[in-house]
Write an enzyme that holds these catalytic residues in place. Structure first.
Site, mmCIF file in Angstrom:
data_model
loop_
_atom_site.group_PDB
_atom_site.id
_atom_site.type_symbol
_atom_site.label_atom_id
_atom_site.label_comp_id
_atom_site.label_asym_id
_atom_site.label_seq_id
_atom_site.Cartn_x
_atom_site.Cartn_y
_atom_site.Cartn_z
ATOM 1 N N GLN A 177 0.828 -1.200 0.000
ATOM 2 C CA GLN A 177 0.000 0.000 0.000
ATOM 3 C C GLN A 177 0.863 1.251 0.000
ATOM 4 O OE1 GLN A 177 -3.375 1.284 -0.794
ATOM 5 N NE2 GLN A 177 -3.200 -0.850 -0.232
ATOM 6 N N HIS B 297 2.585 3.021 -3.177
ATOM 7 C CA HIS B 297 1.827 3.807 -4.155
ATOM 8 C C HIS B 297 2.219 5.280 -4.122
ATOM 9 C CE1 HIS B 297 -1.039 1.195 -6.066
ATOM 10 N NE2 HIS B 297 -1.364 0.628 -4.915
ATOM 11 N N GLU C 84 -10.449 1.646 2.605
ATOM 12 C CA GLU C 84 -10.577 1.218 1.217
ATOM 13 C C GLU C 84 -10.317 -0.300 1.122
ATOM 14 O OE1 GLU C 84 -7.456 2.737 -1.208
ATOM 15 O OE2 GLU C 84 -8.458 2.268 -3.105
ATOM 16 N N HIS C 85 -9.193 -0.746 1.688
ATOM 17 C CA HIS C 85 -8.841 -2.169 1.719
ATOM 18 C C HIS C 85 -8.780 -2.630 3.166
ATOM 19 C CE1 HIS C 85 -6.650 -0.469 -1.868
ATOM 20 N NE2 HIS C 85 -7.239 -1.482 -2.460
ATOM 21 N N ASP D 176 -5.816 -6.497 -6.386
ATOM 22 C CA ASP D 176 -5.499 -5.361 -7.265
ATOM 23 C C ASP D 176 -5.462 -5.768 -8.732
ATOM 24 O OD1 ASP D 176 -5.290 -3.418 -5.388
ATOM 25 O OD2 ASP D 176 -3.100 -3.506 -5.210
ATOM 26 N N HIS E 241 -52.463 18.437 -10.343
ATOM 27 C CA HIS E 241 -52.147 17.057 -9.986
ATOM 28 C C HIS E 241 -53.421 16.313 -9.572
ATOM 29 C CE1 HIS E 241 -47.985 18.449 -9.887
ATOM 30 N NE2 HIS E 241 -47.561 17.222 -9.638
#
Lengths: 432, 432
Positions: free
Chosen positions: A261, A264, A329-330, A363, A422
């Site tokens: 991770q 990145h 996220e993960h 991934d 209506h």
């Protein structure tokens, strides 16, 4: 390396955790102003403006927009030119991603009530989708696959990719992935001007219905601004992983998963929760041992020192409570019995269960999408999926008998809201 | 009244149509600036700022935020105090809306591959949702029902409503609807300050995960700006109806259906497509005849003259092509055989089939949601639904055998992208 060690027993823990999670995503006024100008200019002048910005920002000359479209042959040649191992890996990954996503496809449904009234929803794919692919180092073939495949599975008629090629430099792996997944047209443009061209359409570039894919701050700002004219996906923040360990795993596996991770981006976030203090020590030792072997060790070190943490928790239940607060996220459940924990997890983009499920398998090739909600947005949003390229239309067919039953209800409520037309529309359908 | 008459045979038709559809949703810089200030102030000062803005903008004094929370008894009293006919109509509408929405609920799914790898998606409801309800004339109980019911059906734990009550004026029908649908807490605040309070949380008002519901330009701007911190629904434009007629209906029914849309707002849009010129004449005559009977005749006339049209088409197929170009919020297929047309419609928020299905039945009680995509956004978005209050987490559990099959694929692709830690994480799981 200086790795942050926290404990939930510390009375300041929650405040410390919140500060660690905080990420400043405030907008930059200079970027906003530039992007607003680019959007207005492309909207007004179309191709001419896009060509001009491409000349200025990407140092790429073209007399016409048609010159910036890549012929399909060039995509195929890029694919055919890959080393066999890469080509096969890409094909295998694509097949698995396709197979998984086919299960996400929404279907139309309808039911009939006793009086003959029929209700339902009709599901249709989007007509045309724009896929933004960044140029340079952040251009990943796996990302092309993950963004394009759900659109193809949904049945989107035309998929248009834009990718900047500064000074004409193309990324063969990206073009190969575009060929493999079946992208229909590719333009070598980027930045806010590419987003504007897709959102508004130009003489050469057709208007799309939705724009997906990652990009820099200019692209993100442009996407936010065209939202409404077209659909957009989430604007992503830095990537994050949260690992919950029961101390049963191999500390080197955990260390490498945190690295994956961290590599990145310096702002990426890697956090480990474990009730076993000895295991945290062993992971810390593995981090020290393995870091020098990593080509991206500087990025990893900056990410882990700046935003990472090894957190000692009292038990796995508490770890799940913290996971729900973080909404990562993960989320890796690196425990003997992940099924015992998964029901306690309410918020996570993707949940990786058991020691063999490294996040990196997800991934690339496990099948699920790697475009996931970041920055706590898993509280309210989902992985990119086929459902993001389909939309629903309500179906309502009221029978004559149904109109008699529903008319008085609608008329009463409409009169209560002061909407006489209506009410009259319902009353006219009543038999007298 | 001066009703625009168009024909698709006119060579300028498409340009005229596009000009008629165009709606300027550009942002107002003064509003943007004010909203940015309000958001920053509420984020920093919490309750104090919200109380201050409520005092200034709503002329409502309160010493503490707790004083601006309505007790549940007050909601119940509002419901119990309704005339019996209104209470029953509200109950019947709620029951039908609930029954329809229950069919939208997404379920978790999972499958197991031959080597024991398990993949799927886990579906969970959002924890807490904020519902914005406008004060004043645009505050509709039906809107409370339509926004809140999908959240309740999804299983959202806590539903928090905000509704401004300028000078303390409350709308009993709105409070009654909130009681009926089971709103958990109600605060009498509004504007950008209410959106900020829900998005960031204050000492008294808990942070929500998503904000839904209509509002004015300040509310819309605030929602756009907090998007990402929380989820939001679409920002709605003016309401629209497109009627496709084959000339078989009662022209008065069609005229009233056009009025029902037009009475919302001078910017509302009512368009009729028909291949029978004589029918268009009869509808025009019905409009002239019925308009004086409408209490909101001034709004209706302004809307129809400003943005409406009666359009002569060559046939029903062409009408469907135009409908897809318009992607209307509401589409009425006022034809003998609507099923023959519905398959040709790709883009519409809701499709009302057959002469008995007035759009107003759908607004109140047919079952489907009346919160629908406007301004051509049906090209890429859907009616509000249960699915807007659920989100998905990918589930990935790779078996030991699965890790052997997937590891080399992931490693090859990761090396291709220069992400060595990703590759190592996959390789470590390989048996040697």
């Amino acid at each position: 390396m200086n790795i942050r060690r926290l404990s939930t027993r510390d009375p300041e823990f929650l405040a410390t955790l919140d500060a660690l999670l905080a990420f400043d995503n405030s907008t930059d006024e200079a970027i906003e102003k530039t992007v607003a100008e680019i959007l207005a200019s492309v909207r007004k002048q179309g191709d001419v403006a896009v060509l001009d910005y491409t000349r200025r920002f990407d140092k790429l000359e073209a007399a016409t927009m048609a010159q910036l479209e890549l012929p399909k042959d060039e995509l195929k040649a890029a694919f055919d030119g890959l080393p066999a191992a890469q080509r096969t890996a890409l094909e295998q990954a694509a097949a698995r991603v396709k197979s998984y996503h086919e299960r996400q496809k929404l279907e139309s449904w309808e039911y009939t009530e006793a009086d003959g009234t029929r209700l339902g929803q009709k599901v249709t794919p989007l007509d045309r989708v724009g896929l933004y692919v960044p140029g340079g180092k952040a251009a990943y073939p796996s990302s092309v696959l993950m963004n394009a495949m759900p659109a193809k599975v949904a049945g989107v008629r035309e998929l248009i990719m834009v990718v900047p090629t500064p000074r004409g430099e193309k990324n063969a792996l990206v073009l190969a992935a575009a060929h493999l997944v079946g992208v229909d047209r590719v333009f070598t443009i980027g930045g806010a001007q590419a987003v504007a061209a897709l959102a508004y359409g130009t003489r050469t570039i057709p208007q799309v219905d939705k724009i997906v894919g990652p990009g820099n701050a200019y692209v993100a700002s442009a996407k936010r601004r065209v939202f409404g004219t077209v659909g957009i996906d989430m604007v992503a923040g830095p990537s994050e992983v949260l690992v919950i360990s029961d101390g049963s795993g191999d500390p080197e596996w955990t260390a490498i998963d945190l690295f994956a991770q961290a590599e990145h981006d310096e702002l990426a976030q890697s956090i480990l929760l474990c009730p076993d203090a000895g295991y945290l020590d062993r992971v810390a030792a593995s981090i020290e041992k393995l870091l020098p072997t990593m080509p991206r060790k500087d990025v990893i070190a900056a990410s882990i020192e700046g935003r990472g943490a090894l957190i000692h928790v009292t038990d796995l239940d508490e770890a799940c409570v913290i996971a729900n607060r973080i909404a990562p996220e993960h989320l890796e459940l690196s425990v003997e019995n992940p099924r015992a924990l998964v029901d306690k997890i309410r918020h996570a983009g993707a949940i990786f269960m058991g020691h063999y499920t490294s996040e990196s398998l997800g991934d690339y090739c496990a099948g699920p999408n790697h475009v996931l909600p970041t920055s706590r947005s898993a509280r309210f949003s989902s992985p990119l999926g086929v459902y993001d390229f389909q939309k629903r239309s309500s179906l309502i067919e009221v029978s004559e008998a149904g109109a008699q039953a529903l008319g008085p209800i609608a008329a009463t409520l409409a009169h209560g809201e002061g909407l006489t037309a209506h009410a009259r529309a319902a009353e006219l359908r009543l038999k007298t």
